[in-house]
Design an enzyme around this catalytic site. Structure first.
Site, PDB file in Angstrom:
ATOM      1  N   SER A 258      -6.624  -5.669   0.201  1.00 24.56           N
ATOM      2  CA  SER A 258      -5.947  -4.562   0.870  1.00 24.56           C
ATOM      3  C   SER A 258      -5.703  -3.482  -0.162  1.00 24.56           C
ATOM      4  O   SER A 258      -5.993  -3.662  -1.343  1.00 24.56           O
ATOM      5  CB  SER A 258      -4.620  -5.038   1.443  1.00 24.56           C
ATOM      6  N   LYS A 259      -5.133  -2.386   0.292  1.00 24.10           N
ATOM      7  CA  LYS A 259      -4.821  -1.283  -0.621  1.00 24.10           C
ATOM      8  C   LYS A 259      -3.977  -1.775  -1.795  1.00 24.10           C
ATOM      9  O   LYS A 259      -4.037  -1.239  -2.878  1.00 24.10           O
ATOM     10  CB  LYS A 259      -4.020  -0.223   0.130  1.00 24.10           C
ATOM     11  N   ARG A 260      -3.192  -2.790  -1.528  1.00 20.63           N
ATOM     12  CA  ARG A 260      -2.228  -3.260  -2.518  1.00 20.63           C
ATOM     13  C   ARG A 260      -2.888  -3.954  -3.717  1.00 20.63           C
ATOM     14  O   ARG A 260      -2.440  -3.840  -4.837  1.00 20.63           O
ATOM     15  CB  ARG A 260      -1.273  -4.227  -1.794  1.00 20.63           C
TER      16      ARG A 260
END
Ligand code: GLU
Length: 485
Positions: A258-260
């Site tokens: 994910s973006k994280r």
């Protein structure tokens, strides 16, 4: 499923942003499955949530597929016999089906308010009962309905899940069974007439004659609900699409990418100069292999070899280093004319060049010098920008590296030696610098050449030195060394 049916696979994103790595791997496998079976690849946009899915993202999704080389047979821009392929243009169809399910008794009107549902969910949780819909409106009489309606309540349409279970054969996970006591009656249509995902996706898969659904495993739990919709539409078991749920792509920390925990947007990779063939190559072999240990695969080979039963059922780990290595390899394999063509937009966008013929000539000479040294096309820009303009900007960090006495002495000597070079070529430049700095002054090559490199190119990382000076020309080379001194 009958043998004669033409294979039809769809990629059905809800682009609420740029497509990400997971979407693209799904699209790639969908495309490969369709091409391998000589079937059709259908591209459908699931944009019933028009607040989040914008025209801009829809256009970007189509551009991304095209850029990657994943062509579609039916969908936006190309049309097809089962369109429209934007769900926002099919709202009447979903409404019609929801009403038909209601008339058939497969669905019912549910008048419960959100507050009531919330309160009952809480109560269920407290007494350890399953939290899903409790069936309160399942068997309302006509008079119950008019009473609730008279209270000003606007009903949703809710699907009735029969008792029992749903079993289907997933091409990757094998037989999967869902007990219906864990699949509560679900909403098909909100009280404003807008459809929910489960209704729209299932109706479209049937009407678009989709035979195979390869998609992310996050959608596994919606499968029994979709199968329920197929039943209500009058499909028989052997007509249902076949499912294959692709395992997640994980980030470095072993949670879903994910973006994280990683860079997920394909636009990010494109902006940095990752090549589409490198991205396809890397993602194709992420969790799938044709049975050998190859590291290279083209789209044509993928289409020829793809076998969904060889997709690994356990999650795949996204490895940026590996993608970079493949990208560097693909860059090295490009003919210079192609590398030039692909680098030009980066150079023009960053305003290093305007794109005139003289500049292009210089770039074509510089590219062979750096082709081995770059990982992305974006790296061409800092590598060649010193070749343009009279002056070069030297960052403080770089200048500091050569602010000592030895460096200054080296630069002075280099300037004198270079001033004597009459025929300005790579070999005479090399001969002059070696004679002066290495033989006469006894310096080690790195100590000798780093100051010259920084003075002339602005950085201690540059294309090979002698070739760089040859390309830059005598006047500018001497002027830059003088300027630094
Ligand atoms: N539109 C859904 C999504 O982007 C996928 C639908 C499907 O593949 O069934 O998450």
């Amino acid at each position: 499923m009958s043998e004669k049916r033409e294979v039809r696979v769809r990629f059905a994103p809800s682009p609420t942003g740029d497509l990400h790595v997971g979407n693209i791997r799904t699209a790639l496998f969908d495309w490969a499955y369709a091409r391998h079976t000589k079937g059709k690849f259908v591209f459908r946009i699931e944009d019933t949530d028009r607040e989040r899915v914008t025209d801009q993202y829809i256009q970007a999704a189509a551009d991304t597929l095209r850029w990657l080389g994943l062509d579609w047979d039916e969908g936006p821009e190309v049309g097809g016999p089962h369109g429209p392929y934007l769900q926002s243009q099919r709202l009447d169809i979903y409404k019609e089906w929801a009403e038909r399910f209601l008339a058939q008794g497969d669905a019912y009107l549910c008048f419960c308010t959100n507050e009531e549902l919330e309160a009952r969910r809480e109560a269920a949780k407290e007494s350890n009962r399953p939290p899903g819909y409790d069936g309160a409106c399942r068997d309302l009489s006509e008079s119950d309905r008019s009473r609730l309606s008279d209270q000003g309540r606007k009903p949703v349409i809710r699907m009735r899940m029969p008792e029992g279970s749903t079993t289907f054969n997933d091409l990757i996970r094998g037989e999967v069974t869902f007990e219906h006591r864990f699949v509560p009656d679900f909403v098909l249509m909100r009280n404003d007439g807008s459809p929910l995902y489960t209704l729209a996706v299932a109706v479209d898969d049937v009407l678009m004659k989709i035979t195979h659904i390869l998609r992310g495993e996050d959608l596994l739990s919606s499968t029994p609900r979709q199968i329920r919709v197929y039943q209500a539409m009058g499909m028989s078991v052997d007509e249902y699409p076949v499912f294959a749920h692709l395992p997640f792509v994980m980030g470095t920390d072993n949670t879903k990418l994910s973006k994280r925990n990683g860079e997920v947007s394909i636009a990010w990779y494109r902006e940095r100069g990752f090549l589409p063939e490198a991205i396809c190559n890397y993602l194709a072999l992420l969790g799938w292999s044709p049975g050998d240990d190859r590291e290279n695969v083209t789209l044509d080979e993928l289409a020829e070899l793809f076998d969904v039963s060889r997709v690994n059922a356990s999650p795949a780990r996204f490895d940026m280093k590996k993608l970079e290595a493949i990208n560097g390899e693909k860059i090295r394999a490009l003919p210079i004319s192609e590398l030039l063509k692909r680098s030009l937009p980066f150079l023009i966008d960053s305003k290093v060049i305007t794109g005139n013929p003289e500049e292009i000539e210089v770039i074509s000479k510089a590219l062979p010098l750096i082709q081995e040294r770059i990982i992305t096309l974006g790296e061409v820009v800092p590598m060649v920008s010193f070749l343009f303009g009279n002056e070069v900007v030297i960052a403080y960090e770089e200048a500091k590296k050569i602010s000592d006495e030895v460096s200054l002495g080296t630069l002075k000597a280099a300037k004198e030696a270079l001033a004597q070079v009459s025929e300005w070529s790579e070999s005479s430049i090399e001969a002059a610098l070696r004679a002066e700095l290495i033989e006469k002054m006894g310096l080690k090559p790195r100590v000798a050449f780093t100051p010259v490199r920084i003075a002339v190119t602005g950085s201690h990382i540059s294309p090979p030195l002698f070739e760089s000076l040859a390309l830059l020309g005598k006047t500018r080379t001497l002027a830059r060394i003088s300027a630094l001194l």
